[in-house]
Design an enzyme around this catalytic site. Structure first.
Site, mmCIF file in Angstrom:
data_model
loop_
_atom_site.group_PDB
_atom_site.id
_atom_site.type_symbol
_atom_site.label_atom_id
_atom_site.label_comp_id
_atom_site.label_asym_id
_atom_site.label_seq_id
_atom_site.Cartn_x
_atom_site.Cartn_y
_atom_site.Cartn_z
ATOM 1 N N HIS A 41 -21.256 -10.682 20.519
ATOM 2 C CA HIS A 41 -20.910 -11.793 21.413
ATOM 3 C C HIS A 41 -19.461 -12.210 21.141
ATOM 4 O O HIS A 41 -19.072 -12.368 19.972
ATOM 5 C CB HIS A 41 -21.862 -12.968 21.191
ATOM 6 C CG HIS A 41 -21.574 -14.098 22.131
ATOM 7 N ND1 HIS A 41 -21.984 -14.085 23.453
ATOM 8 C CD2 HIS A 41 -20.865 -15.237 21.962
ATOM 9 C CE1 HIS A 41 -21.535 -15.177 24.045
ATOM 10 N NE2 HIS A 41 -20.860 -15.898 23.175
ATOM 11 N N ILE A 91 -30.682 -9.399 31.082
ATOM 12 C CA ILE A 91 -31.506 -10.144 30.115
ATOM 13 C C ILE A 91 -32.640 -9.253 29.601
ATOM 14 O O ILE A 91 -33.251 -8.512 30.373
ATOM 15 C CB ILE A 91 -32.115 -11.398 30.822
ATOM 16 C CG1 ILE A 91 -31.010 -12.376 31.215
ATOM 17 C CG2 ILE A 91 -33.199 -12.062 29.985
ATOM 18 C CD1 ILE A 91 -30.437 -13.180 30.076
ATOM 19 N N GLY A 94 -17.450 -0.297 28.273
ATOM 20 C CA GLY A 94 -17.903 0.397 27.067
ATOM 21 C C GLY A 94 -16.876 0.521 25.954
ATOM 22 O O GLY A 94 -16.930 1.475 25.174
HETATM 23 C C1 GAR Z 1 -17.453 -7.591 25.295
HETATM 24 O O1 GAR Z 1 -16.419 -8.519 25.146
HETATM 25 C C2 GAR Z 1 -18.756 -8.163 24.748
HETATM 26 O O2 GAR Z 1 -18.563 -8.945 23.601
HETATM 27 C C3 GAR Z 1 -19.200 -9.010 25.908
HETATM 28 O O3 GAR Z 1 -18.920 -8.225 27.038
HETATM 29 C C4 GAR Z 1 -17.798 -7.390 26.770
HETATM 30 C C5 GAR Z 1 -18.174 -5.941 27.093
HETATM 31 O O4 GAR Z 1 -17.064 -5.082 26.989
HETATM 32 N N1 GAR Z 1 -20.591 -9.346 25.793
HETATM 33 C C6 GAR Z 1 -21.088 -10.532 26.143
HETATM 34 O O5 GAR Z 1 -20.422 -11.403 26.657
HETATM 35 C C7 GAR Z 1 -22.574 -10.713 25.864
HETATM 36 N N2 GAR Z 1 -22.954 -12.092 25.999
HETATM 37 P P1 GAR Z 1 -17.224 -3.517 26.779
HETATM 38 O O6 GAR Z 1 -18.156 -2.971 27.874
HETATM 39 O O7 GAR Z 1 -15.827 -2.991 26.957
HETATM 40 O O8 GAR Z 1 -17.760 -3.269 25.402
#
Ligand code: GAR
Length: 208
Positions: free
Chosen positions: A110, A93, A12
């Site tokens: 992304h 998804i 998060g």
């Molecule tokens: C982030 O880097 C986000 O961009 C990626 O997952 C991570 C979540 O981190 N999302 C994807 O790859 C979606 N295809 P977080 O929980 O610390 O925000």
């Protein structure tokens, strides 16, 4: 004031960036009203609770049929009066019903410059592994609307980030988060809440 509902699955840090932006007054005309997690143990839920933001959990595996999960998520989002849905590291998804009900109202972050390193199977660290494998010198992040094509919806904001000698996927992921994701996601959400994003022919125009 628009209700922002944030969907999460993990640490998060992007949710934290949204909370920090809100506390700074950088999200104009919007308020994070609820955080929904696909994972009951996600640290993102603790971040929400620390800031007195309502939380919910919805797990794909609690529904036998995908369509029932899809229906339940639409119902949950409507019950929270979501005006905009933000995918902040949401790893489940989305179904057709959620996507059509909230057309051009779901924003995803992304961790690459779309259309590079995106689509099925490109999520989290895998995106950075693929970028390093290819040897690109520049990568970045993209905030975009979600449509039925995985990572194929209208692009709202992109921010480039330099790849450096000796980068590992973890080091690159951290730089992309710090220099791109945590900046452009709150910005995109604020622009949406201010009605400054126009969508036409799968492209956006930003009214600044
Ligand atoms: C982030 O880097 C986000 O961009 C990626 O997952 C991570 C979540 O981190 N999302 C994807 O790859 C979606 N295809 P977080 O929980 O610390 O925000």
């Amino acid at each position: 004031m628009k209700n922002i509902v944030v969907l999460v699955s993990g640490g998060g840090t992007n949710l934290q960036a949204l909370i920090d932006a809100q506390n700074r007054g950088d999200i104009k005309n919007g308020k994070i009203s609820c955080v929904i997690s696909s994972n009951p143990n996600a640290y993102a839920l603790t971040r929400a609770k620390n800031h007195n933001i309502e939380t919910e959990v919805i797990r794909r595996k609690d529904f036998e049929k995908f369509d029932d999960y899809d229906d339940a998520l639409v119902k949950l989002l409507k019950s929270k009066s979501a005006d905009v849905v933000v995918l902040a590291g949401f790893m489940t998804i989305l179904g057709k019903k959620v996507i059509s009900t909230f057309e051009n109202k779901i924003i995803n972050i992304h961790p690459s410059l779309i259309p590079s390193f995106c689509g099925e199977g490109f999520y989290g660290l895998r995106v950075h592994e693929a970028a390093l494998e290819k040897g690109v010198k520049v990568t970045g992040a993209t905030a975009h609307f979600v449509n039925e094509i995985c990572d194929g919806g209208p692009i709202i904001i992109q921010q480039s980030v330099e790849v450096k000698n000796g980068d590992t996927p973890e080091i690159l992921q951290k730089r992309v988060m710090e220099q791109a994701e945590w900046k452009i996601l709150p910005k995109a959400v604020s622009l949406f809440c201010e009605d400054k994003i126009i969508v036409n022919n799968n492209k956006t125009e930003i009214l600044e």
